[in-house]
Design a protein around this motif. Structure first.
Motif, PDB file in Angstrom:
ATOM      1  N   GLU A  43       0.840  -1.211   0.000  1.00 20.16           N
ATOM      2  CA  GLU A  43       0.000   0.000   0.000  1.00 20.16           C
ATOM      3  C   GLU A  43       0.871   1.256   0.000  1.00 20.16           C
ATOM      4  O   GLU A  43       0.613   2.198  -0.757  1.00 20.16           O
ATOM      5  N   LYS A  46       2.510   1.907  -3.336  1.00 18.53           N
ATOM      6  CA  LYS A  46       1.510   2.442  -4.283  1.00 18.53           C
ATOM      7  C   LYS A  46       1.220   3.922  -4.019  1.00 18.53           C
ATOM      8  O   LYS A  46       0.823   4.649  -4.914  1.00 18.53           O
ATOM      9  N   ASN A  47       1.440   4.354  -2.791  1.00 15.75           N
ATOM     10  CA  ASN A  47       1.125   5.726  -2.402  1.00 15.75           C
ATOM     11  C   ASN A  47       2.355   6.639  -2.409  1.00 15.75           C
ATOM     12  O   ASN A  47       2.392   7.655  -1.704  1.00 15.75           O
ATOM     13  N   GLU A 141      -5.836   4.433  -1.578  1.00 22.38           N
ATOM     14  CA  GLU A 141      -5.047   5.624  -1.937  1.00 22.38           C
ATOM     15  C   GLU A 141      -5.167   6.705  -0.882  1.00 22.38           C
ATOM     16  O   GLU A 141      -4.818   7.858  -1.126  1.00 22.38           O
ATOM     17  N   SER A 144      -1.873   8.778  -0.046  1.00 22.45           N
ATOM     18  CA  SER A 144      -1.437   9.861  -0.955  1.00 22.45           C
ATOM     19  C   SER A 144      -2.409  11.036  -0.913  1.00 22.45           C
ATOM     20  O   SER A 144      -1.996  12.194  -1.055  1.00 22.45           O
TER      21      SER A 144
END
Ligand code: UTP
Length: 297
Positions: A43, A46-47, A141, A144
């Motif tokens: 995670e 991905k952020n 998300e 982010s």
């Protein structure tokens, strides 16, 4: 400014999961096919996180090993014609630098975050609890969104929250938002484990935070609270009380925080991930339905 560094505390004793956690970290327990902490790292990658500092402790070295590149295993899979299993090790190739420091005494989550100070210094940073997964498949998300908003607004604290049924507010840190809450809202205060009557909302802290370095200074002044531990919530309250700006982020509908810290939520999380498995989910569902039918006969 971009925020690309995260602190992941994994140093706790995990006493609520004994005897399971006597000699293995709870952050390495399996949920479906992967250990909990792998979902957390996926995670974060991905952020936009590229530097990750684990706060670790005695008995947690399997976490370090899990993120090493295991050349021997890779060679073995190649030599024995098991190339298709190599993709299971893709996470070893993330564009991520790992750092490790020890929390030498388990004095609470706030103390674990304070252990990051010498390495984080004067930077904004993400904090993600190593025993909590956000959503299935590490696709969330929220981090982010939180980092972008903090960079834009210059606030001191961002916290992810999950809506919980009123009967459960007593188990969590609960947001006191300003006015009516949208997906993003001003966070005025936090109330630790309130009764239903006392709770200012039903928004529970959900294991993801972004902090300005001001949190360190507040942690240094935070006396031990419940159980003699330095509580992260107490330090956040101090920042907010002294004029720091806090922002709350509501997890989108359908995105659940899986807390692996106690047996009930651990079993539930395992069941949900196993049922969502692309290969084994459907037969498991049939098996469970059969089991449940037998149980109700
Ligand atoms: P918990 O609040 O669940 O505490 O930690 P714990 O000590 O692990 O578990 P119990 O209460 O004894 O069952 C939330 C996260 O913070 C880390 C844990 O490893 C977990 O990922 N933590 C907690 C630390 O790093 N250090 C601490 O002193 C406490």
């Amino acid at each position: 400014m971009t925020i690309d560094i995260a602190v992941v505390p994994v140093a706790g004793h995990g006493t609520r999961l004994l005897p399971l956690t006597k000699s293995q970290p709870k952050e390495m327990l399996s949920i479906g096919r992967k250990p909990v902490v792998q979902y957390v790292v996926e995670e974060l990658a991905k952020n936009g996180i590229r530097r990750l500092l684990f706060i670790t402790s005695h008995g947690k070295s399997s976490i370090e090993q899990h993120f090493d590149i295991d050349e021997q295993l890779i060679d073995y899979l190649r030599e024995t014609g098991r190339e298709e299993q190599l993709s299971e090790l893709d996470f070893e190739r993330f564009d991520m630098k790992y750092f490790y420091t020890r929390q030498r005494r388990q004095l609470g989550l706030g103390h674990a975050v304070l252990c990051a100070q010498p390495l984080i210094g004067d930077q904004y940073f993400v904090t993600a609890l190593g025993d909590s997964i956000i959503g299935l498949n590490a696709q969330s998300e929220i981090v982010s969104r939180m980092t972008n908003e903090l960079v834009r607004s210059g606030a001191d604290i961002a916290v992810a929250f999950e809506e919980v049924p009123p009967s459960e507010v007593v188990r969590y840190g609960i947001a006191q938002p300003k006015g009516v809450t949208d997906d993003i809202f001003e966070l005025v205060d936090l109330v630790e484990k309130p009764t239903v009557e006392e709770a200012p909302s039903n928004l529970a802290v959900a294991a993801r935070y972004v902090f300005s370095p001001r949190i360190f200074e507040a942690l240094e002044r935070t006396p031990p609270g419940k159980g003699g531990e330095i509580q992260l919530t107490d330090a956040m309250r101090l920042v907010l009380r002294e004029g720091g700006k806090g922002i709350g982020f509501r997890l989108p509908p359908g995105v659940h925080r899986f807390d692996i810290g106690n047996f009930q939520s651990y079993f539930q999380a395992f069941a949900e991930f196993a049922l969502a498995d692309p290969v084994y989910g459907a037969p498991l569902r049939e098996f469970m339905e059969k089991l449940l039918r037998q149980g109700s006969d």
